[in-house]
Design a protein around this motif. Structure first.
Motif, PDB file in Angstrom:
ATOM      1  N   ASP A 102     -64.664  12.068   0.974  1.00  0.00           N
ATOM      2  CA  ASP A 102     -63.299  11.409   1.075  1.00  0.00           C
ATOM      3  C   ASP A 102     -64.710  10.424   1.688  1.00  0.00           C
ATOM      4  OD1 ASP A 102     -61.503  12.237  -0.945  1.00  0.00           O
ATOM      5  OD2 ASP A 102     -60.377  12.819   0.814  1.00  0.00           O
ATOM      6  N   LEU A 103     -64.779   8.890   0.985  1.00  0.00           N
ATOM      7  CA  LEU A 103     -65.802   8.157   1.996  1.00  0.00           C
ATOM      8  C   LEU A 103     -65.450   6.800   1.692  1.00  0.00           C
ATOM      9  CD1 LEU A 103     -69.546   9.846   1.713  1.00  0.00           C
ATOM     10  CD2 LEU A 103     -68.164  10.254   2.965  1.00  0.00           C
ATOM     11  N   VAL A 104     -65.620   6.214   2.477  1.00  0.00           N
ATOM     12  CA  VAL A 104     -64.996   4.779   1.817  1.00  0.00           C
ATOM     13  C   VAL A 104     -66.645   4.026   2.170  1.00  0.00           C
ATOM     14  CG1 VAL A 104     -64.687   2.686   2.361  1.00  0.00           C
ATOM     15  CG2 VAL A 104     -62.831   4.008   2.158  1.00  0.00           C
ATOM     16  N   VAL A 105     -67.381   3.454   1.038  1.00  0.00           N
ATOM     17  CA  VAL A 105     -68.624   2.528   1.269  1.00  0.00           C
ATOM     18  C   VAL A 105     -68.243   0.492   1.086  1.00  0.00           C
ATOM     19  CG1 VAL A 105     -70.748   2.409   0.302  1.00  0.00           C
ATOM     20  CG2 VAL A 105     -70.037   5.103  -0.123  1.00  0.00           C
ATOM     21  N   ILE A 106     -69.334   0.681   2.275  1.00  0.00           N
ATOM     22  CA  ILE A 106     -69.213  -1.430   1.957  1.00  0.00           C
ATOM     23  C   ILE A 106     -69.630  -1.723   2.202  1.00  0.00           C
ATOM     24  CG2 ILE A 106     -66.723  -1.431   2.907  1.00  0.00           C
ATOM     25  CD1 ILE A 106     -68.150  -2.323   5.257  1.00  0.00           C
ATOM     26  N   GLY A 107     -70.247  -3.337   1.206  1.00  0.00           N
ATOM     27  CA  GLY A 107     -70.638  -4.237   0.767  1.00  0.00           C
ATOM     28  C   GLY A 107     -70.997  -4.790   2.001  1.00  0.00           C
TER      29      GLY A 107
END
Length: 143
Positions: A102-107
């Motif tokens: 489980d990841l979080v990808v942020i700008g």
């Protein structure tokens, strides 16, 4: 400019499907490298080249610049996303950022950051109050 928060999953082969809204800007190639706070930075190739120029402009006698450059470039991985917008995150980078499934990808403006979901949630829990309570402008002239 990269904006927003996305929650993709890492597949069994260590691949990440880039968020659809980021794909056009990243289609020409990316560089993935170690970032601060144990996340990964993903740069479009032109932005990576701009940062590389800035690092090259630092004098070789500057110890911190040498150390930063060594880690930044030695850990860098370049590739072109496939037709589905997938990139492979090498094992050494997955290990550095403690990436599981489980990841979080942020700008983050000129770059994308990849975080382990639990690490991102911890970072937010620790930093959101500080963010809300900043009484001085972070930018020259205030915000």
């Amino acid at each position: 400019m990269f904006l927003g928060t996305h929650t993709p999953r890492l597949d069994d082969k260590g691949r990440l499907i880039l968020p659809a809204k980021f794909r056009d800007e990243l289609a020409g190639g990316v560089v993935i490298t170690k970032g601060q706070e144990r996340c990964l930075y993903v740069f479009p190739m032109p932005e990576f080249q701009r940062i590389a120029e800035q690092l090259r402009a630092q004098p070789m006698t500057h110890k911190a610049a040498r150390a930063y450059s060594r880690v930044f470039f030695a850990s860098a991985h370049d590739e072109v996303p496939d037709k589905q917008g997938r990139v492979t995150i090498p094992a050494h980078l997955r290990s550095y950022a403690a990436l599981d499934r489980d990841l979080v990808v942020i700008g983050a403006s000129t770059r994308v950051e990849i975080w382990d979901r639990a690490a991102w949630e911890n970072f937010l829990a620790e930093s959101e109050d500080d963010f809300a309570d900043i009484s001085e402008g972070v930018l020259p002239g205030g915000l």
